[in-house]
Design an enzyme around this catalytic site. Sequence first.
Site, PDB file in Angstrom:
ATOM      1  N   ASP A 285      40.821  50.200  39.050  1.00 55.85           N
ATOM      2  CA  ASP A 285      40.327  49.617  37.808  1.00 55.85           C
ATOM      3  C   ASP A 285      38.805  49.442  37.945  1.00 55.85           C
ATOM      4  O   ASP A 285      38.287  49.344  39.054  1.00 55.85           O
ATOM      5  CB  ASP A 285      41.013  48.259  37.589  1.00 55.85           C
ATOM      6  CG  ASP A 285      40.508  47.549  36.356  1.00 55.85           C
ATOM      7  OD1 ASP A 285      40.395  48.204  35.316  1.00 55.85           O
ATOM      8  OD2 ASP A 285      40.218  46.347  36.442  1.00 55.85           O
ATOM      9  N   ASP A 534      42.848  43.857  38.748  1.00 54.43           N
ATOM     10  CA  ASP A 534      42.732  42.400  38.735  1.00 54.43           C
ATOM     11  C   ASP A 534      43.330  41.757  37.488  1.00 54.43           C
ATOM     12  O   ASP A 534      43.562  40.557  37.454  1.00 54.43           O
ATOM     13  CB  ASP A 534      41.256  41.987  38.834  1.00 54.43           C
ATOM     14  CG  ASP A 534      40.460  42.407  37.595  1.00 54.43           C
ATOM     15  OD1 ASP A 534      40.752  43.477  37.040  1.00 54.43           O
ATOM     16  OD2 ASP A 534      39.566  41.650  37.179  1.00 54.43           O
ATOM     17  N   ASP A 538      46.682  45.573  34.537  1.00 58.86           N
ATOM     18  CA  ASP A 538      46.837  46.400  35.741  1.00 58.86           C
ATOM     19  C   ASP A 538      48.175  46.170  36.443  1.00 58.86           C
ATOM     20  O   ASP A 538      48.570  46.973  37.299  1.00 58.86           O
ATOM     21  CB  ASP A 538      45.713  46.085  36.741  1.00 58.86           C
ATOM     22  CG  ASP A 538      44.339  46.335  36.164  1.00 58.86           C
ATOM     23  OD1 ASP A 538      44.159  47.370  35.505  1.00 58.86           O
ATOM     24  OD2 ASP A 538      43.452  45.484  36.356  1.00 58.86           O
TER      25      ASP A 538
END
Length: 634
Positions: A285, A534, A538
């Site tokens: 990410d 985070d 995700d």
Amino acid sequence: MLIALGIKVVFLFKNFDWYETIGIVIAIFVASLISTISEYGSEKAFQKLQEESSKLKCKVKRNCQTQLINIDDVVVNDIVLLETGDKIPADGIIIDGIINVDESSINGETKEIKKEPCIDLNHVQNESRVYRGTVVYSGISTMIVTSVGDNTFYGEIAKELQEKEPDSPLKIRLRKLAESISKLGYIGAILVSLSYLFNVIVIDNKFNITEILNTITNFRLMFGYILYALTLSVTVIVVAVPEGLPVMITLVLSSNMKRMIKNNVMVRKMVGIETAGNINILFTDKTGTLTKGKLEVVNFMSGSLKEYKNESELIKYNKLHNMVKLSCIYNNSSSYSSGKIVGGNITDKAILEFVSNETNNKIEEISSIPFDSKNKYSSAYIYDGIKKYNLIKGAPEIIVNKCNKYFSETGMLKPLYDKKKINNIINYKANTGIRVIALAYSNTQNLNDLILIGLLFIKDEIRKDSILGIELVKKANIQTVMITGDNKNTAISIGKEVGIIKKLIIVARSLPKDKSRLVRLSQELGLVVGMTGDGVNDAPALKRADVGFAIGSGTEVAREASDIIIMDDNFMSISNAILYGRTIFKSIRKFIVFQLTVNICAVGLSIVGPFIGIETPVTVIQMLWINMVMDTLA
């Protein structure tokens, strides 16, 4: 190990070997106990986090009264009152007031989103919808709850987290190894039995046909031979299986868990360490992982086109510094409270952090105009005891064009001739993922004749160790793919900055389902997949991946879905986890080679010995003793 124990109890009951049997029992107990204790502590910590999150309160209107209730007690059609800092308890529709919402936990974007009241509840626009788990940055509003629990957007993600996790590469390899060892054991057992019977029937009778036939027809003698051959073959099967392997793997993984936590890597599931060493492709990410996940002022550019990285560089130009400070503090919806910045949106917070919290108490704020998306600016009319200033802050394409002069470093007003050059700089910065805010002022309340103070460049900064971390992962022959909800230009500029380029992929404008889908497709190609993240968005991909790395400062949902938590939010720690994983795999492989060498030698001797006249080169008791010392104890 349990099968080996069963064989010993059932088949070897007559000549029961207590030491080896107790050794196997202890090995089973130790393997189970260590893995349980190692993972219990982590799970208990996460349960505590979850309990704390469920204690959050929200304000609802029920029976014409405002009540404070737990987030979990909200039901459909509840009227919830929202204000700055509140976490939205359920999915709903704004019916009154305007708020700015941080939806980064579900879409990965740092930019706050404006939410306005719905005009027609039968035709709800996205601008009126709010989602559970997002946070109100500024404003006050009222929402009506439309979905709770599993039916929320947050809940849909939670459903994906309930899917069965794929087997780890270590488990798959050990399963294949077990199949190979069992085949080897059965073949060895048959060959040892045949070798022993050939020795006692053929070689002992010196190949005499008559003696051989007499031995075969002697039922009592042959029963004894066959029973011993069976005992020998079962012993070979026990010896062939390295029952110390599960204990060894558990001990190695648990001891490395303690070492890794010193390096800010918390392992939730022990098998995740070894899996990390086998990663072929790593999905990462952007927001909060490669970047810090919050906006910061990275530069200030004066009207003379000089750039200053921080306030300390600017402070030597007292007059310009003073104007910048007045603009940052007084033309701002955020403010300081007990040394902390409260209220306002993420942009205003970033601007306020750029200057120190020291203000002139004599300054009086006469009036202010809050930021409006139509006008694209905000203003504050102040009096410093000598003069009145109208401070303007907003979109540079609006403000710069209204400026004919700029406030120089020496405090002199100079003509602003080269607006085209300034606009080119603004466009260049915008294309590299930087947000530009213009600061200006007027000595009157007329906003058509402004004096440019300068430009603030705001960005979600790259984490310092992301670049080196990405480089190390690439050197380890792992393909790194950046997935983000941000737009294409921002994603590409961040990707180039950290070193994700050329053949490596950047995926922009991704949805949570896109991330888990990419993980699944990679696994179908036979790749071992790692995923870092985070946010709530995700979590499904973290859960589905062979090993999920959660960022320590991220959401509790992401942490719960992960196998490994990076406590210091440092991408370098991911490369350390991969290093540990590869080292552990080599340790496991060395142990297996050592064990199989001993076991194959013992079985091989038992097969070859009888053919050269040695009836039992390694007896049953000797085999079990070698097995206990070289396998279970080793």
